[in-house]
Write an enzyme that holds these catalytic residues in place. Structure first.
Site, PDB file in Angstrom:
ATOM      1  N   HIS A  57      26.891   8.580  48.700  1.00  0.00           N
ATOM      2  CA  HIS A  57      25.773   9.633  49.146  1.00  0.00           C
ATOM      3  C   HIS A  57      24.394   8.933  49.470  1.00  0.00           C
ATOM      4  O   HIS A  57      24.177   7.789  48.934  1.00  0.00           O
ATOM      5  CB  HIS A  57      25.428  10.425  47.766  1.00  0.00           C
ATOM      6  CG  HIS A  57      26.582  11.423  47.597  1.00  0.00           C
ATOM      7  ND1 HIS A  57      26.461  12.649  46.880  1.00  0.00           N
ATOM      8  CD2 HIS A  57      27.920  11.444  48.308  1.00  0.00           C
ATOM      9  CE1 HIS A  57      27.764  13.337  46.925  1.00  0.00           C
ATOM     10  NE2 HIS A  57      28.468  12.599  47.693  1.00  0.00           N
ATOM     11  N   GLU A  59      21.359   9.249  48.331  1.00  0.00           N
ATOM     12  CA  GLU A  59      20.809   8.816  47.097  1.00  0.00           C
ATOM     13  C   GLU A  59      21.428   7.552  46.389  1.00  0.00           C
ATOM     14  O   GLU A  59      20.483   6.657  46.013  1.00  0.00           O
ATOM     15  CB  GLU A  59      20.825   9.817  46.235  1.00  0.00           C
ATOM     16  CG  GLU A  59      20.053  11.258  46.498  1.00  0.00           C
ATOM     17  CD  GLU A  59      21.146  12.129  47.143  1.00  0.00           C
ATOM     18  OE1 GLU A  59      21.029  13.704  46.695  1.00  0.00           O
ATOM     19  OE2 GLU A  59      22.063  11.894  47.518  1.00  0.00           O
ATOM     20  N   CYS A  87      23.311  16.257  44.227  1.00  0.00           N
ATOM     21  CA  CYS A  87      24.523  16.817  43.236  1.00  0.00           C
ATOM     22  C   CYS A  87      24.605  16.168  41.910  1.00  0.00           C
ATOM     23  O   CYS A  87      23.526  15.277  41.314  1.00  0.00           O
ATOM     24  CB  CYS A  87      25.866  16.322  44.023  1.00  0.00           C
ATOM     25  SG  CYS A  87      26.183  14.550  44.013  1.00  0.00           S
ATOM     26  N   CYS A  90      24.629  12.261  41.866  1.00  0.00           N
ATOM     27  CA  CYS A  90      23.184  11.623  42.173  1.00  0.00           C
ATOM     28  C   CYS A  90      22.291  11.912  41.242  1.00  0.00           C
ATOM     29  O   CYS A  90      21.374  11.045  40.917  1.00  0.00           O
ATOM     30  CB  CYS A  90      22.897  12.219  43.462  1.00  0.00           C
ATOM     31  SG  CYS A  90      23.988  11.576  44.882  1.00  0.00           S
TER      32      CYS A  90
END
EC number: 3.5.4.33
Length: 168
Positions: A57, A59, A87, A90
């Protein structure tokens, strides 16, 4: 939540540009950057599909890059700007890396872990607390994501129709 500043808006616009890079690669358009002392020290965007890595992701990309650059996994005194609410995965990584402030654009009503569905940053299990600022350029970030998913649904429908007609 605090009143968003023009500086927050500027950094979020840069994160949206990074999200566009993700979209160009066929990824969900989420972009992120990490700032310390008004300097961007790391950037990233979603790369899960291309890297065949569920953890890639935006992040996580930023945390990895910043850790290498700073030679430290602790990213204290930093601010993360990301176009979509983190999420749970993260959010956990942001807590472990000690990011001091998280600023996000669009809220994620399905998997948001910074206040929408749950808030890991306020959990009693959190040993580090970060300042959370949600909704910065929210409409623009949300529109970017919605346009992507609308286009993807249209492309999938066209493919199904071609398959049904025997055109492929």
């Amino acid at each position: 939540m605090t009143k968003q500043s023009e500086q927050d808006n500027e950094y979020m616009r840069k994160a949206m540009s990074l999200a566009s890079l993700a979209e160009q690669e066929g990824e969900v358009p989420v972009g992120a950057l990490l700032v310390r002392n008004n300097e961007i020290i790391a950037t990233g965007w979603n790369r899960s599909i291309g890297q065949h890595d569920a953890t890639a992701h935006a992040e996580i990309q930023v945390i990895r890059s910043a850790g290498e650059k700073l030679e430290n996994y602790r990213l204290t005194d930093t601010t993360l700007y990301v176009t979509l609410e983190p999420c749970p995965m993260c959010a956990g990584a942001l807590l472990h890396s000690r990011v001091g402030r998280i600023v996000f654009g669009a809220f994620d009503g399905k998997a948001g872990a910074a206040g929408s569905v749950l808030n890991l940053f306020e959990s009693q299990a959190a040993y580090h607390y970060a300042e959370i600022e949600g909704g910065v350029l929210e409409l623009e970030c949300k529109a970017q994501l919605q346009a992507f998913f609308k286009r993807r649904r249209k492309e999938k429908k066209e493919l199904r129709d071609k398959l049904k007609k025997g055109e492929l």
